[in-house]
Design a protein around this motif. Structure first.
Motif, mmCIF file in Angstrom:
data_model
loop_
_atom_site.group_PDB
_atom_site.id
_atom_site.type_symbol
_atom_site.label_atom_id
_atom_site.label_comp_id
_atom_site.label_asym_id
_atom_site.label_seq_id
_atom_site.Cartn_x
_atom_site.Cartn_y
_atom_site.Cartn_z
ATOM 1 N N GLU A 11 0.868 -1.187 0.000
ATOM 2 C CA GLU A 11 0.000 0.000 0.000
ATOM 3 C C GLU A 11 0.900 1.231 0.000
ATOM 4 O O GLU A 11 1.761 1.365 0.859
ATOM 5 C CB GLU A 11 -0.903 -0.003 1.234
ATOM 6 N N ASP A 12 0.704 2.122 -0.971
ATOM 7 C CA ASP A 12 1.584 3.281 -1.094
ATOM 8 C C ASP A 12 1.233 4.420 -0.149
ATOM 9 O O ASP A 12 2.049 5.298 0.093
ATOM 10 C CB ASP A 12 1.643 3.769 -2.543
ATOM 11 N N GLU A 13 0.053 4.413 0.424
ATOM 12 C CA GLU A 13 -0.332 5.469 1.355
ATOM 13 C C GLU A 13 0.020 5.034 2.777
ATOM 14 O O GLU A 13 -0.518 4.051 3.297
ATOM 15 C CB GLU A 13 -1.810 5.773 1.217
ATOM 16 N N THR A 14 0.921 5.796 3.393
ATOM 17 C CA THR A 14 1.489 5.429 4.687
ATOM 18 C C THR A 14 0.419 5.205 5.750
ATOM 19 O O THR A 14 0.445 4.188 6.449
ATOM 20 C CB THR A 14 2.483 6.511 5.162
ATOM 21 N N ARG A 17 -1.483 1.994 5.104
ATOM 22 C CA ARG A 17 -0.620 0.834 5.355
ATOM 23 C C ARG A 17 -0.459 0.595 6.858
ATOM 24 O O ARG A 17 -0.551 -0.540 7.325
ATOM 25 C CB ARG A 17 0.744 1.038 4.681
ATOM 26 N N GLU A 35 5.731 -0.167 0.504
ATOM 27 C CA GLU A 35 5.054 1.014 -0.028
ATOM 28 C C GLU A 35 5.115 1.117 -1.540
ATOM 29 O O GLU A 35 4.430 1.950 -2.130
ATOM 30 C CB GLU A 35 5.608 2.282 0.608
ATOM 31 N N THR A 36 5.922 0.278 -2.192
ATOM 32 C CA THR A 36 6.014 0.323 -3.659
ATOM 33 C C THR A 36 5.961 -1.088 -4.234
ATOM 34 O O THR A 36 6.281 -2.073 -3.555
ATOM 35 C CB THR A 36 7.336 0.965 -4.129
#
Length: 127
Positions: A11-14, A17, A35-36
């Motif tokens: 998941e790229d949104e901290t 995630r 994250e990527t």
């Protein structure tokens, strides 16, 4: 770390995630977060996971679709759950077989239950 409860969460949104990681850990899962898509591919090359939970749009680099296909090349029966706010229509053509798609927003309990059921081999799941 018990393999049967180990999840790769992409998941790229901290904030999302972190929230999902806490929810899965509270449910007894071990979570490795990425994250990527590129980081996720590295994790899949170096560790074994029972399940992949991935957003589809991950910014620059491999998408969630790409990560899931790579995961299934390494482990053909890995449980795969996609999360998306806008890519559900592409699931039939882009998703891996016997995967689940969760349309955002969704109830956290629903996602945790979907993962748990997939890991038990429950084919009674709906999206």
């Amino acid at each position: 770390m018990e393999f049967s409860r180990r999840i790769l969460l992409v998941e790229d949104e901290t904030f999302i995630r972190m929230f999902l990681t806490c929810a899965f850990r509270d449910a007894g899962f071990t979570v490795i977060g990425s994250e990527t898509g590129a980081n996720a591919l590295t994790e899949l090359e170096t560790k074994n996971f029972a399940a992949l939970v991935t957003d589809i749009r991950l910014g620059v680099g491999p998408s969630g679709w790409d990560v899931a296909h790579f995961a299934r090349q390494r482990r053909p029966h890995m449980a795969v759950i996609y999360m998306t706010g806008d890519s559900a229509a592409d699931w039939i053509s882009e998703g891996v077989p016997t995967s689940i798609l969760m349309q955002k927003p969704f109830a956290m309990a629903r996602l945790v239950t979907a993962v748990a059921n997939l890991l038990k081999g429950d084919d009674q799941l709906s999206t």
